[in-house]
Design an enzyme around this catalytic site. Structure first.
Site, PDB file in Angstrom:
ATOM      1  N   THR A 144       0.809  -1.226   0.000  1.00  0.00           N
ATOM      2  CA  THR A 144       0.000   0.000   0.000  1.00  0.00           C
ATOM      3  C   THR A 144       0.841   1.274   0.000  1.00  0.00           C
ATOM      4  O   THR A 144       0.289   2.375  -0.021  1.00  0.00           O
ATOM      5  CB  THR A 144      -0.930   0.016   1.225  1.00  0.00           C
ATOM      6  OG1 THR A 144      -0.131  -0.147   2.403  1.00  0.00           O
ATOM      7  CG2 THR A 144      -1.942  -1.112   1.155  1.00  0.00           C
ATOM      8  N   GLY A 145       2.178   1.151   0.031  1.00  0.00           N
ATOM      9  CA  GLY A 145       3.038   2.339   0.066  1.00  0.00           C
ATOM     10  C   GLY A 145       3.251   2.938  -1.316  1.00  0.00           C
ATOM     11  O   GLY A 145       2.703   2.456  -2.319  1.00  0.00           O
ATOM     12  N   ALA A 146       4.049   4.005  -1.366  1.00  0.00           N
ATOM     13  CA  ALA A 146       4.303   4.713  -2.633  1.00  0.00           C
ATOM     14  C   ALA A 146       5.008   3.788  -3.627  1.00  0.00           C
ATOM     15  O   ALA A 146       4.644   3.722  -4.799  1.00  0.00           O
ATOM     16  CB  ALA A 146       5.151   5.959  -2.375  1.00  0.00           C
ATOM     17  N   VAL A 147       6.026   3.068  -3.157  1.00  0.00           N
ATOM     18  CA  VAL A 147       6.726   2.138  -4.048  1.00  0.00           C
ATOM     19  C   VAL A 147       5.841   0.939  -4.345  1.00  0.00           C
ATOM     20  O   VAL A 147       5.798   0.436  -5.474  1.00  0.00           O
ATOM     21  CB  VAL A 147       8.072   1.698  -3.423  1.00  0.00           C
ATOM     22  CG1 VAL A 147       8.730   0.614  -4.265  1.00  0.00           C
ATOM     23  CG2 VAL A 147       9.008   2.900  -3.284  1.00  0.00           C
TER      24      VAL A 147
ATOM     25  N   ARG B  85      -3.537  -2.366   9.696  1.00  0.00           N
ATOM     26  CA  ARG B  85      -4.564  -1.343   9.439  1.00  0.00           C
ATOM     27  C   ARG B  85      -4.951  -1.253   7.964  1.00  0.00           C
ATOM     28  O   ARG B  85      -5.996  -0.713   7.623  1.00  0.00           O
ATOM     29  CB  ARG B  85      -4.143   0.017  10.008  1.00  0.00           C
ATOM     30  CG  ARG B  85      -3.021   0.706   9.271  1.00  0.00           C
ATOM     31  CD  ARG B  85      -2.580   2.012   9.953  1.00  0.00           C
ATOM     32  NE  ARG B  85      -1.151   2.211   9.789  1.00  0.00           N
ATOM     33  CZ  ARG B  85      -0.557   2.606   8.662  1.00  0.00           C
ATOM     34  NH1 ARG B  85      -1.274   2.875   7.594  1.00  0.00           N
ATOM     35  NH2 ARG B  85       0.756   2.729   8.595  1.00  0.00           N
ATOM     36  N   SER B  86      -4.097  -1.770   7.056  1.00  0.00           N
ATOM     37  CA  SER B  86      -4.451  -1.766   5.628  1.00  0.00           C
ATOM     38  C   SER B  86      -5.118  -3.070   5.197  1.00  0.00           C
ATOM     39  O   SER B  86      -5.587  -3.169   4.054  1.00  0.00           O
ATOM     40  CB  SER B  86      -3.196  -1.554   4.778  1.00  0.00           C
ATOM     41  OG  SER B  86      -2.664  -0.275   4.999  1.00  0.00           O
TER      42      SER B  86
ATOM     43  N   ARG C 197      21.730  -4.200   2.767  1.00  0.00           N
ATOM     44  CA  ARG C 197      22.479  -3.933   1.537  1.00  0.00           C
ATOM     45  C   ARG C 197      23.980  -4.136   1.674  1.00  0.00           C
ATOM     46  O   ARG C 197      24.641  -4.552   0.732  1.00  0.00           O
ATOM     47  CB  ARG C 197      22.215  -2.496   1.059  1.00  0.00           C
ATOM     48  CG  ARG C 197      20.832  -2.300   0.466  1.00  0.00           C
ATOM     49  CD  ARG C 197      20.685  -0.871  -0.026  1.00  0.00           C
ATOM     50  NE  ARG C 197      19.304  -0.581  -0.375  1.00  0.00           N
ATOM     51  CZ  ARG C 197      18.703   0.589  -0.163  1.00  0.00           C
ATOM     52  NH1 ARG C 197      19.381   1.582   0.393  1.00  0.00           N
ATOM     53  NH2 ARG C 197      17.453   0.776  -0.512  1.00  0.00           N
TER      54      ARG C 197
ATOM     55  N   CYS D 232      17.733   4.266  -4.392  1.00  0.00           N
ATOM     56  CA  CYS D 232      17.270   4.863  -5.655  1.00  0.00           C
ATOM     57  C   CYS D 232      18.310   5.776  -6.300  1.00  0.00           C
ATOM     58  O   CYS D 232      18.388   5.865  -7.527  1.00  0.00           O
ATOM     59  CB  CYS D 232      15.964   5.623  -5.432  1.00  0.00           C
ATOM     60  SG  CYS D 232      15.982   6.810  -4.085  1.00  0.00           S
TER      61      CYS D 232
ATOM     62  N   SER E 152       9.602  12.490  -4.102  1.00  0.00           N
ATOM     63  CA  SER E 152       8.984  11.193  -3.841  1.00  0.00           C
ATOM     64  C   SER E 152       9.994  10.185  -3.304  1.00  0.00           C
ATOM     65  O   SER E 152       9.593   9.130  -2.818  1.00  0.00           O
ATOM     66  CB  SER E 152       8.289  10.646  -5.092  1.00  0.00           C
ATOM     67  OG  SER E 152       9.222  10.419  -6.124  1.00  0.00           O
TER      68      SER E 152
ATOM     69  N   HIS F 287      14.923  11.114 -10.204  1.00  0.00           N
ATOM     70  CA  HIS F 287      16.190  11.672  -9.738  1.00  0.00           C
ATOM     71  C   HIS F 287      17.078  11.986 -10.941  1.00  0.00           C
ATOM     72  O   HIS F 287      17.064  11.255 -11.938  1.00  0.00           O
ATOM     73  CB  HIS F 287      16.941  10.663  -8.862  1.00  0.00           C
ATOM     74  CG  HIS F 287      16.326  10.413  -7.524  1.00  0.00           C
ATOM     75  ND1 HIS F 287      15.274  11.139  -7.013  1.00  0.00           N
ATOM     76  CD2 HIS F 287      16.646   9.504  -6.564  1.00  0.00           C
ATOM     77  CE1 HIS F 287      14.970  10.691  -5.809  1.00  0.00           C
ATOM     78  NE2 HIS F 287      15.778   9.693  -5.510  1.00  0.00           N
TER      79      HIS F 287
END
Lengths: 352, 352
Positions: A13-16, A41-42, A101, A131, A161, A256
């Site tokens: 449900t996030g932006a990515v 909650r989602s 990472r 990113c 973003s 970017h």
């Protein structure tokens, strides 16, 4: 017929996550079930993927049962906690957080640069780069393969973003405050108009550029700058590569941009560099200033490749190239590269 | 009592001219008469300087009669034509165009860096540097005096007022088109909303960054990038200094920012660099990221100094420093430095 692997999208449900569902709907479909996971909650929300409505399931241990590959687009601390749980339940994790990472037992993979690395994953986790690193690394990987990279000096022009939905909301709110005004010409006038609430950024980002991204590390470096250095070194297999980075936030919604001064082991030519970039997978060479052609975020947003323009040889150093690169930070910079890694893992099912 | 010299401001009605009149009203008054010159269509307008209304006079040969110092803020071709005329009429010209900057018989002066150069002016002309060069050169001059500069890699974040009033008008118009919309997330949506008229810029500059400033020179370099290299070399007296520059326009009204990777002749320390910058005339060190302190255009606009932040030593090169610098491109970047040069010339009257 081989079984198609089951995919879990954690943080759907996030932006990515939202971009990931688009990408999964657009690419060749290698997946069996696609399961969408998010915070409790989602749970119960329905999201479209591959043309179907899929109900979001709460993130629990049991939610990973039967999952072959789990893509994580969640904050570092959530990934650190839940990725090992998913692995214990039998999934291969492809994680887009910074949690793993730099773990030597976790490969950091860009499919156009080091696809082989995906197979050696002692912890069952494969990491997706930051990113900003991903904005340049496909083009640099291609040039490195030919010329041998020796040094990088990088400056970023990072979209809001990259700080998630809150970053986009902050810039949109600030745009409404300055449009139709004379702001931007007197000391502090933009700051006063924007007020105390600058969203996830330390300063107003509208009519401004802010030389900061991430958190403070040693000696004045930001975490974002350290990521670009450390991750580039790991992906390229050059653990001692000198990398100098300054990260700056600009009032762009998504995509970017980076200026790159890349020094190589010997003399380079622009002609050969153009050939390499024109044929490199995942790269578009957009470079004809006489015709007004160079990449800008406004044209690159929503596209998959790394766009390269302003290619020049340094005037005073025949071993160095200058580039201006743009990449959609939510697509190749996050969801797309994660999906590509997951597809490399899925290909192992087909090989069985 | 010595006679106070007569000053002419040529181009008094332009964007830089307007800032010049403010600056002349704010600084210690070394001038006798101040005469305002502009194109014939502006003649008769009245502009405020030193608290008085002064009528603008048309630019003619006779207008320079009795003028001791003439400051030019006009396009290159106008300066090329009229500066020699002003000199022939007895004036010393301080020119803010690019027409004479690289002429070996014209000194290129930054009073904090090479004030002595102003006295050797065989053509009677002193040149003022380009605004992008001026954004960094005072800080770099101070560091060079101590450490000895060996190489520069520079990226710019240039404000739209560097392209004059038309640049400011273009950004303001574009801001009104995108405020309150969802633009900036789909390929080409900003370009479609802005339409064909992008003002003096080759692409929309709102919600965008544009890697181009100036006109096309050889091998893909822009005139702006060549100016930064060539002018920095001349001002610092380092004709062979390697300088790699990429110039990028950003949606900021006024104040240029630059990232600078500066390599010196030997090892440098941040502590010593901080001491130098904290005491250098014309420089403000604004560098405490733990407290959220770094310069941004929104805070720097309207001020005189060069603001320096994000000072770090390169992690992989003990001879290199990273800096983020901001400077008001209409003040120190144009009108202020021109006024300072003119004051150096005026001081010769006091010495007589």
């Amino acid at each position: 017929m081989t079984r198609k692997p089951t995919l879990a999208v954690v943080g759907a449900t996030g932006a990515v996550g939202a971009v990931m569902l688009q990408i999964l709907s657009q690419r060749a479909d290698v997946w069996g079930e696609i399961r969408l996971l998010a915070s409790p909650r989602s749970a119960g929300r329905k999201l479209a993927v591959r043309g179907e409505e899929v109900e979001v399931v709460a993130l629990t241990e049991e939610a990973f049962d039967g999952v072959d590959v789990a893509m994580f687009d969640v904050p570092d601390e959530v990934a650190a906690q839940w990725a090992p749980i998913a692995v214990a339940r039998g999934a291969v994790v492809v994680d887009n957080s910074a949690a793993f990472r730099l773990d030597p037992e976790v490969p950091l993979v860009v499919p156009e640069v080091n696809p082989h690395a995906v197979r050696t994953r002692p912890r069952g986790i494969v990491a997706n780069p930051n990113c900003t690193t991903l904005t340049m690394i496909v083009a640099l990987g291609a040039l490195h393969a030919e010329f041998g990279l020796r040094e990088l000096v990088v400056s970023s022009y990072q979209a809001v973003s990259g700080a998630g939905r809150a970053g986009v909301d902050a810039l949109r709110a600030q745009l409404s405050l300055v449009a139709g005004t004379e702001l931007g010409t007197k000391p502090g006038d933009v700051r006063r108009a924007v007020g105390e609430d600058t969203g996830p950024f330390p300063e107003p980002v509208v009519l401004n550029v802010v030389p900061w991204a991430g958190s403070l590390r040693e000696d004045g470096w930001s975490s974002e700058e350290m990521k670009v250095r450390d991750e580039s070194r790991k992906i390229l297999g050059l653990p001692r590569l000198p990398v100098a980075v300054t990260c700056v936030r600009v009032p762009v919604i998504t995509t970017h941009s980076l200026t790159v001064h890349a020094r190589f082991q010997g003399e380079v030519t622009v002609d050969r560099a153009r050939e390499i970039l024109a044929t490199a997978p995942g790269v578009v060479l957009c470079d004809d200033p006489a015709a007004g052609e160079y990449p800008t975020p406004a044209d690159v947003v929503g596209t998959d490749p790394t766009w390269v323009g302003r290619l020049r040889r340094a005037l005073d150093d025949p071993t160095a190239l200058e580039l201006f690169v743009c990449g959609d930070n939510l697509r190749k910079g996050a969801a797309l590269n994660t999906a590509q890694i997951a597809e490399l893992v899925a290909a192992e099912w087909a090989d069985r």
